[in-house]
Scaffold this active site. Sequence first.
Site, PDB file in Angstrom:
ATOM      1  N   GLN A 150      -0.480  13.046 -41.906  1.00  0.00           N
ATOM      2  CA  GLN A 150       0.616  13.364 -42.273  1.00  0.00           C
ATOM      3  C   GLN A 150       1.588  12.874 -43.281  1.00  0.00           C
ATOM      4  O   GLN A 150       1.103  11.257 -43.455  1.00  0.00           O
ATOM      5  CB  GLN A 150       1.494  13.402 -40.755  1.00  0.00           C
ATOM      6  N   GLN A 189      -5.049   6.023 -30.155  1.00  0.00           N
ATOM      7  CA  GLN A 189      -4.588   6.344 -31.602  1.00  0.00           C
ATOM      8  C   GLN A 189      -3.098   6.499 -31.556  1.00  0.00           C
ATOM      9  O   GLN A 189      -2.232   5.897 -32.766  1.00  0.00           O
ATOM     10  CB  GLN A 189      -5.241   6.817 -32.344  1.00  0.00           C
ATOM     11  N   ARG A 219       1.777  16.739 -29.825  1.00  0.00           N
ATOM     12  CA  ARG A 219       1.287  15.538 -30.179  1.00  0.00           C
ATOM     13  C   ARG A 219       2.563  15.579 -31.185  1.00  0.00           C
ATOM     14  O   ARG A 219       3.586  13.963 -30.897  1.00  0.00           O
ATOM     15  CB  ARG A 219       0.391  14.939 -31.048  1.00  0.00           C
ATOM     16  N   HIS A 247       2.231   5.069 -34.932  1.00  0.00           N
ATOM     17  CA  HIS A 247       1.073   3.715 -34.891  1.00  0.00           C
ATOM     18  C   HIS A 247       1.837   2.565 -33.832  1.00  0.00           C
ATOM     19  O   HIS A 247       1.357   1.508 -34.275  1.00  0.00           O
ATOM     20  CB  HIS A 247      -0.426   4.154 -36.030  1.00  0.00           C
ATOM     21  N   SER A 275      -5.639  10.120 -38.783  1.00  0.00           N
ATOM     22  CA  SER A 275      -4.671   9.802 -37.500  1.00  0.00           C
ATOM     23  C   SER A 275      -4.644  11.013 -37.159  1.00  0.00           C
ATOM     24  O   SER A 275      -5.695  11.703 -36.781  1.00  0.00           O
ATOM     25  CB  SER A 275      -3.202   9.850 -38.480  1.00  0.00           C
ATOM     26  N   LEU A 276      -3.778  11.837 -37.428  1.00  0.00           N
ATOM     27  CA  LEU A 276      -4.243  13.354 -37.484  1.00  0.00           C
ATOM     28  C   LEU A 276      -5.517  14.216 -37.949  1.00  0.00           C
ATOM     29  O   LEU A 276      -5.969  15.086 -36.974  1.00  0.00           O
ATOM     30  CB  LEU A 276      -2.762  14.304 -38.282  1.00  0.00           C
TER      31      LEU A 276
END
Length: 315
Positions: A11, A249, A116, A200, A91-92
């Site tokens: 992102q 994660q 999410r 995170h 991440s994503l």
Amino acid sequence: MSRIAFVFPGQGAQYVGMGKDIVEKFEIANKIFEEASEAIGYDMKKMCFEGPEEDLKKTENTQPAILTTCIAIAKVLEEKGIKADLSAGLSLGEYASLVISKGIDFKDAVALVKKRGKYMQEAVPLGVGTMAAILGMQREDLEKALEKASEFGVVEAANFNSPGQIVISGEVAGVEKACEFAKGIGAKKAVILPVSAPFHCSMLVPAGEKLALELENVIINDLEIPVIANANADYYKDKSEVIDLLVKQVSHSVLWEDSVIRMLEDGIDTFIEIGPGKSLSQFIKKISKQQEKSVAIYNVESSESVENLMVNLSN
């Protein structure tokens, strides 16, 4: 023979117009966008190509939009015969890696990351949490600043991006104090980031719990391409680890620098960043330089960059 890694951004890489040129030139990319629209119930082409930017920046829109763009481009490369030996995403971006590895079906993944994004946004009220980039500081030194600042509020390392670039996350007071302390012990810069939630870190545990329930309804298949997970910078051993590592994660540090080092150690000499932006390419350049490894790094986000990649790989 080159050993190729497909890497996918997270992102923040989004922009209005991403994917448009690819969709206009390649039918397989167009098909992916249509599948995404069907899976999430709104026009993904309109969202990505026209915006408005304010809508595209909403986390629950951003995540499926970036995933769709990444997979559309990856499918074009695969159609042209470019295959990955392994994959990783920030991440994503890890969801894109799991899609191209056939671990998760694209339609399931795009619906999943929409939820999410929603859960991550809802986990912490607006204004309560934030993130900051700490530049020019070693991990061990930053840990001291975080420990000291944690007396003022939650603050944790969120992303280990590259040598000298670490992102922290937590409650506003904790993050602000950590920035102050980090600068006091040698950080070159400490910059609060314009984000809507403290991603995170442990404040996102409730989002992970909701995501876990959604993942229970998704069919997870055997992975056909090795994928490195953010949470431990190691390969998924098998499909039984997918749910646990994707849940972890959400509220754990993204070990991107460690993941790239692992890929370098395993003989990857060609990195192809697929999707909007060039941030991963910059991180990989710094990491490979520090590791004294010579690698080729390409970014593919347009039909022109697809053609350039084909020329470079054929030489």
